[in-house]
Design a protein around this motif. Structure first.
Motif, PDB file in Angstrom:
ATOM      1  N   GLN A 158       0.845  -1.203   0.000  1.00  0.00           N
ATOM      2  CA  GLN A 158       0.000   0.000   0.000  1.00  0.00           C
ATOM      3  C   GLN A 158       0.880   1.253   0.000  1.00  0.00           C
ATOM      4  N   TYR A 159       1.972   1.212   0.764  1.00  0.00           N
ATOM      5  CA  TYR A 159       2.872   2.356   0.828  1.00  0.00           C
ATOM      6  C   TYR A 159       3.455   2.688  -0.545  1.00  0.00           C
ATOM      7  N   GLU A 160       3.756   1.679  -1.332  1.00  0.00           N
ATOM      8  CA  GLU A 160       4.289   1.928  -2.681  1.00  0.00           C
ATOM      9  C   GLU A 160       3.321   2.785  -3.498  1.00  0.00           C
ATOM     10  N   VAL A 161       2.048   2.582  -3.313  1.00  0.00           N
ATOM     11  CA  VAL A 161       1.028   3.345  -4.039  1.00  0.00           C
ATOM     12  C   VAL A 161       0.928   4.775  -3.498  1.00  0.00           C
ATOM     13  N   TRP A 162       1.080   4.948  -2.181  1.00  0.00           N
ATOM     14  CA  TRP A 162       0.857   6.236  -1.531  1.00  0.00           C
ATOM     15  C   TRP A 162       2.156   6.996  -1.245  1.00  0.00           C
ATOM     16  N   SER A 163       3.313   6.477  -1.606  1.00  0.00           N
ATOM     17  CA  SER A 163       4.591   7.047  -1.166  1.00  0.00           C
ATOM     18  C   SER A 163       4.839   8.478  -1.646  1.00  0.00           C
ATOM     19  N   HIS A 164       4.196   8.914  -2.696  1.00  0.00           N
ATOM     20  CA  HIS A 164       4.392  10.274  -3.225  1.00  0.00           C
ATOM     21  C   HIS A 164       3.413  11.291  -2.622  1.00  0.00           C
ATOM     22  N   THR A 165       2.688  10.856  -1.580  1.00  0.00           N
ATOM     23  CA  THR A 165       1.670  11.722  -0.989  1.00  0.00           C
ATOM     24  C   THR A 165       1.901  11.922   0.500  1.00  0.00           C
ATOM     25  N   ARG A 166       1.272  12.948   1.023  1.00  0.00           N
ATOM     26  CA  ARG A 166       1.158  13.154   2.463  1.00  0.00           C
ATOM     27  C   ARG A 166      -0.229  12.643   2.829  1.00  0.00           C
ATOM     28  N   LEU A 167      -0.315  11.774   3.817  1.00  0.00           N
ATOM     29  CA  LEU A 167      -1.590  11.207   4.231  1.00  0.00           C
ATOM     30  C   LEU A 167      -2.227  12.079   5.296  1.00  0.00           C
ATOM     31  N   ILE A 168      -3.510  12.307   5.166  1.00  0.00           N
ATOM     32  CA  ILE A 168      -4.267  13.118   6.112  1.00  0.00           C
ATOM     33  C   ILE A 168      -5.399  12.243   6.643  1.00  0.00           C
ATOM     34  N   ILE A 169      -5.329  11.921   7.931  1.00  0.00           N
ATOM     35  CA  ILE A 169      -6.339  11.057   8.534  1.00  0.00           C
ATOM     36  C   ILE A 169      -7.476  11.938   9.034  1.00  0.00           C
ATOM     37  N   ASP A 170      -8.675  11.628   8.538  1.00  0.00           N
ATOM     38  CA  ASP A 170      -9.864  12.407   8.843  1.00  0.00           C
ATOM     39  C   ASP A 170     -10.925  11.473   9.405  1.00  0.00           C
ATOM     40  N   VAL A 171     -12.052  12.027   9.802  1.00  0.00           N
ATOM     41  CA  VAL A 171     -13.192  11.276  10.305  1.00  0.00           C
ATOM     42  C   VAL A 171     -14.415  11.711   9.514  1.00  0.00           C
ATOM     43  N   VAL A 172     -15.215  10.738   9.084  1.00  0.00           N
ATOM     44  CA  VAL A 172     -16.460  11.037   8.375  1.00  0.00           C
ATOM     45  C   VAL A 172     -17.588  10.219   8.998  1.00  0.00           C
ATOM     46  N   ALA A 173     -18.803  10.687   8.813  1.00  0.00           N
ATOM     47  CA  ALA A 173     -19.964   9.948   9.300  1.00  0.00           C
ATOM     48  C   ALA A 173     -20.108   8.656   8.518  1.00  0.00           C
ATOM     49  N   GLY A 174     -20.577   7.636   9.178  1.00  0.00           N
ATOM     50  CA  GLY A 174     -20.807   6.347   8.523  1.00  0.00           C
ATOM     51  C   GLY A 174     -20.087   5.236   9.246  1.00  0.00           C
ATOM     52  N   ARG A 175     -20.538   4.064   8.997  1.00  0.00           N
ATOM     53  CA  ARG A 175     -19.970   2.903   9.675  1.00  0.00           C
ATOM     54  C   ARG A 175     -18.859   2.297   8.835  1.00  0.00           C
ATOM     55  N   GLY A 176     -17.697   2.155   9.443  1.00  0.00           N
ATOM     56  CA  GLY A 176     -16.575   1.494   8.797  1.00  0.00           C
ATOM     57  C   GLY A 176     -16.523   0.046   9.232  1.00  0.00           C
ATOM     58  N   SER A 177     -15.329  -0.480   9.324  1.00  0.00           N
ATOM     59  CA  SER A 177     -15.137  -1.873   9.717  1.00  0.00           C
ATOM     60  C   SER A 177     -15.475  -2.082  11.183  1.00  0.00           C
ATOM     61  N   GLY A 178     -16.050  -3.208  11.495  1.00  0.00           N
ATOM     62  CA  GLY A 178     -16.341  -3.554  12.875  1.00  0.00           C
ATOM     63  C   GLY A 178     -15.107  -3.804  13.699  1.00  0.00           C
ATOM     64  N   PHE A 179     -13.945  -3.951  13.065  1.00  0.00           N
ATOM     65  CA  PHE A 179     -12.706  -4.223  13.801  1.00  0.00           C
ATOM     66  C   PHE A 179     -12.030  -2.947  14.288  1.00  0.00           C
ATOM     67  N   SER A 180     -12.337  -1.809  13.685  1.00  0.00           N
ATOM     68  CA  SER A 180     -11.698  -0.562  14.064  1.00  0.00           C
ATOM     69  C   SER A 180     -12.455   0.052  15.240  1.00  0.00           C
ATOM     70  N   LEU A 181     -11.725   0.623  16.186  1.00  0.00           N
ATOM     71  CA  LEU A 181     -12.323   1.066  17.448  1.00  0.00           C
ATOM     72  C   LEU A 181     -13.404   2.127  17.306  1.00  0.00           C
ATOM     73  N   GLU A 182     -13.388   2.901  16.229  1.00  0.00           N
ATOM     74  CA  GLU A 182     -14.386   3.970  16.101  1.00  0.00           C
ATOM     75  C   GLU A 182     -15.729   3.475  15.582  1.00  0.00           C
ATOM     76  N   ALA A 183     -15.829   2.221  15.143  1.00  0.00           N
ATOM     77  CA  ALA A 183     -17.060   1.706  14.536  1.00  0.00           C
ATOM     78  C   ALA A 183     -18.310   1.945  15.382  1.00  0.00           C
ATOM     79  N   PRO A 184     -18.293   1.712  16.693  1.00  0.00           N
ATOM     80  CA  PRO A 184     -19.510   1.954  17.483  1.00  0.00           C
ATOM     81  C   PRO A 184     -19.893   3.431  17.603  1.00  0.00           C
ATOM     82  N   GLU A 185     -18.996   4.333  17.229  1.00  0.00           N
ATOM     83  CA  GLU A 185     -19.251   5.769  17.335  1.00  0.00           C
ATOM     84  C   GLU A 185     -20.100   6.320  16.185  1.00  0.00           C
ATOM     85  N   GLY A 186     -20.350   5.484  15.150  1.00  0.00           N
ATOM     86  CA  GLY A 186     -21.116   5.955  13.994  1.00  0.00           C
ATOM     87  C   GLY A 186     -20.295   6.784  13.028  1.00  0.00           C
ATOM     88  N   VAL A 187     -18.991   6.718  13.153  1.00  0.00           N
ATOM     89  CA  VAL A 187     -18.058   7.417  12.269  1.00  0.00           C
ATOM     90  C   VAL A 187     -16.977   6.437  11.850  1.00  0.00           C
TER      91      VAL A 187
END
Length: 119
Positions: free
Chosen positions: A79-108
């Motif tokens: 994945q890094y090979e694909v993104w290596s020319h960019t700066r990554l910006i981690i954001d939060v959006v409304a919606g349900r993501g994966s059940g494995f990620s800690l924010e899933a129960p938050e509705g974001v």
């Protein structure tokens, strides 16, 4: 990328959510793989819960105000090979993501945005 430019940064909303999650779950980490579905989204885990290995790279230790320890951000090498020319910006959006990620129960869900290096 210049050494002064962070490889990974957080939006204020992402930092606020990490602060809340840290209060509930303790030290945290991110991992972003190149898998299908939510596997290509940044996943937040309790630190050390996701086992990293030789096929992963640590891109950043993110400092979050109010959090005692940095939050490591890991990504699969493929994945890094694909993104290596960019700066990554981690954001939060409304919606349900994966059940494995800690924010899933938050509705974001965490979302990676990117900006070409030098822009």
């Amino acid at each position: 990328m210049t050494s002064s430019a962070p490889r990974v940064e957080l939006t204020p909303a992402a930092a606020e959510l990490l602060l809340r999650l840290r209060g509930t779950h303790g030290p945290l980490m991110f991992h972003q793989s190149g898998g299908c579905c939510d596997g290509s989204a940044p996943m937040c885990y309790p630190a050390g819960e996701f086992r990293t290995g030789g096929s992963d790279v640590m891109l950043a230790s993110l400092v979050v105000e109010g959090v005692a320890e940095p939050v490591e951000f890991w990504m699969s090498k493929s994945q890094y090979e694909v993104w290596s020319h960019t700066r990554l910006i981690i954001d939060v959006v409304a919606g349900r993501g994966s059940g494995f990620s800690l924010e899933a129960p938050e509705g974001v869900r965490f979302l990676t945005r990117s900006r070409l290096v030098g822009t």
